[in-house]
Design an enzyme around this catalytic site. Structure first.
Site, short mmCIF file in Angstrom:
data_model
loop_
_atom_site.label_atom_id
_atom_site.label_comp_id
_atom_site.label_asym_id
_atom_site.label_seq_id
_atom_site.Cartn_x
_atom_site.Cartn_y
_atom_site.Cartn_z
CD GLN A 1 32.93 24.83 43.89
OE1 GLN A 1 32.07 24.05 43.53
NE2 GLN A 1 34.16 24.80 43.41
CB SER B 1 24.77 26.46 42.84
OG SER B 1 25.36 25.43 42.08
CG LEU B 2 27.39 23.38 47.74
CD1 LEU B 2 27.36 21.86 47.70
CD2 LEU B 2 28.76 23.91 48.12
NE ARG C 1 25.43 20.14 42.80
CZ ARG C 1 25.98 21.35 42.82
NH1 ARG C 1 27.05 21.58 43.55
NH2 ARG C 1 25.44 22.35 42.11
CG HIS D 1 24.74 26.04 37.41
ND1 HIS D 1 23.82 25.15 37.91
CD2 HIS D 1 25.52 26.42 38.46
CE1 HIS D 1 24.02 25.01 39.22
NE2 HIS D 1 25.04 25.76 39.57
CD GLN E 1 21.69 22.93 41.46
OE1 GLN E 1 22.74 22.31 41.42
NE2 GLN E 1 21.16 23.40 42.59
#
Length: 344
Positions: free
Chosen positions: A25, A105-106, A130, A214, A263
């Site tokens: 993202q 990440s994503l 999520r 995070h 994560q």
């Protein structure tokens, strides 16, 4: 320019070992689906809409930049464009000898899908869940993120510790590339660290994000994501995916529920993940699939001499897939800006 620089392979002509990488993202932009609208894979947009309960075509074609900053909408939009890019690149024969995947990440969710760990339906449902969980958590526990440049990791860690000892809530959220570290925390703590960074000849760049991703401030998102993870089936075996939380490759579905929960509150160790792909798994060619070229910039600063192949649009793919089209390294990116738009 050597043969390896133009092909990404060894000098003996063998096929280069390829890693597929997917951005996170922050890569979204208004109209980013337009480039894929006339491709054979566009029907996937309707599938993702059905699985996620979100009108993804509206997001990809008509939604403005401000609306796309909303965490849940941005995540499903970026994920869908990555799936489109992957399907089209695969159909064009561009992927080559893929030995591993990774995502920032994503993007790790798209990597799991591309690696065969999750079917599209389950991955889309997970990404939607999520995004909703992270948005709700950010509303309950407000925070922000910021990139730190011109300071080494030891200095950044020392400044974070100093702010924490004074009662501030700030943590390292991403280690993206040499000199590219992203922080998460409350606005007050990030501002305090920015003051300390200036005193040490560094610079802090605030990012336009919706929360302190995070970091421990995301802890309350875990319950909703845990429920979504319990409802999907991971393949027992799949192509290795290098995990954000520990930069290790995993080829078994049994690990991913715990890894994805961790994560949410752990830093993305992207620099180390790229080194795992390049040094441990022997990848010499990195294909970035999705909007923008942020990962390409990071990778070129980490894995010197590796070939980077960004596939950000149908036009870029067509150019790369043309007969005898060369794949060549791109010019180095600005170290102060490369790596900053990928917080989550």
């Amino acid at each position: 320019m050597t043969d390896r620089e133009t092909t990404g392979g060894a000098l003996d002509g063998t096929a280069p070992r390829t890693a597929l990488v997917f951005p996170g993202q922050g890569a979204q932009k208004a109209g980013m689906g337009q480039t894929w609208r006339d491709t054979a894979s566009w029907g996937l947009v309707a599938e993702v809409s059905e699985y996620s309960g979100i009108d993804v075509e509206e997001l990809l074609l008509k939604t403005d930049d401000e609306t796309l900053r909303r965490t849940d909408l941005a995540q499903i939009a970026v994920f869908t464009t990555e799936v489109l890019a992957h399907r089209e690149a695969e159909a064009a024969g561009l992927l080559g000898d893929v030995v591993a995947c990774a995502g920032h990440s994503l993007g790790e969710y798209t990597a799991l899908h591309a690696a065969g760990a999750l079917p599209l339906a389950d991955t889309a449902r997970l990404v939607a869940a999520r995004g909703r969980a992270m948005r709700a958590c950010a509303e309950r526990s407000p925070g922000t993120m910021a990139a730190v440049v011109r300071l080494g990791p030891e200095t950044v860690e020392a400044l974070v510790t100093q702010v924490q000892e004074d009662g501030g809530q700030v943590w390292i959220a991403n280690v993206n590339a040499p000199g590219a570290i992203v922080l998460s925390g409350t606005a007050e703590a990030v501002d305090r660290l920015a003051e300390l960074a200036l005193e040490n000849e560094g610079k802090v760049i605030r990012l336009a994000v919706g929360g302190a991703f995070h970091s421990p401030l995301m802890a309350s998102a875990a319950d909703d994501v845990r429920e979504a993870l319990a409802a999907v089936h991971f393949a027992a075996e799949h192509l290795p995916v290098v995990a954000n939380v520990d930069a290790r490759p995993y080829a078994s579905g049994e690990h991913w529920r715990e890894l994805e929960l961790n994560q949410l509150t752990s830093p993305v160790r992207w620099e180390e993940s790229v080194r795992t792909l390049a040094d441990d798994l022997g990848c010499t060619r990195f294909v970035e699939l999705g909007p923008g070229r942020q990962l390409t910039g990071m990778i070129r600063r980490i894995a010197k001499g590796a070939l980077t192949v960004p596939v950000e649009s149908a036009a870029a793919l067509a150019k790369l897939a043309a007969p005898e089209a060369p794949e060549a390294p791109e010019a180095p990116e600005n170290p102060e800006t490369s790596g900053t738009p990928e917080p989550r």
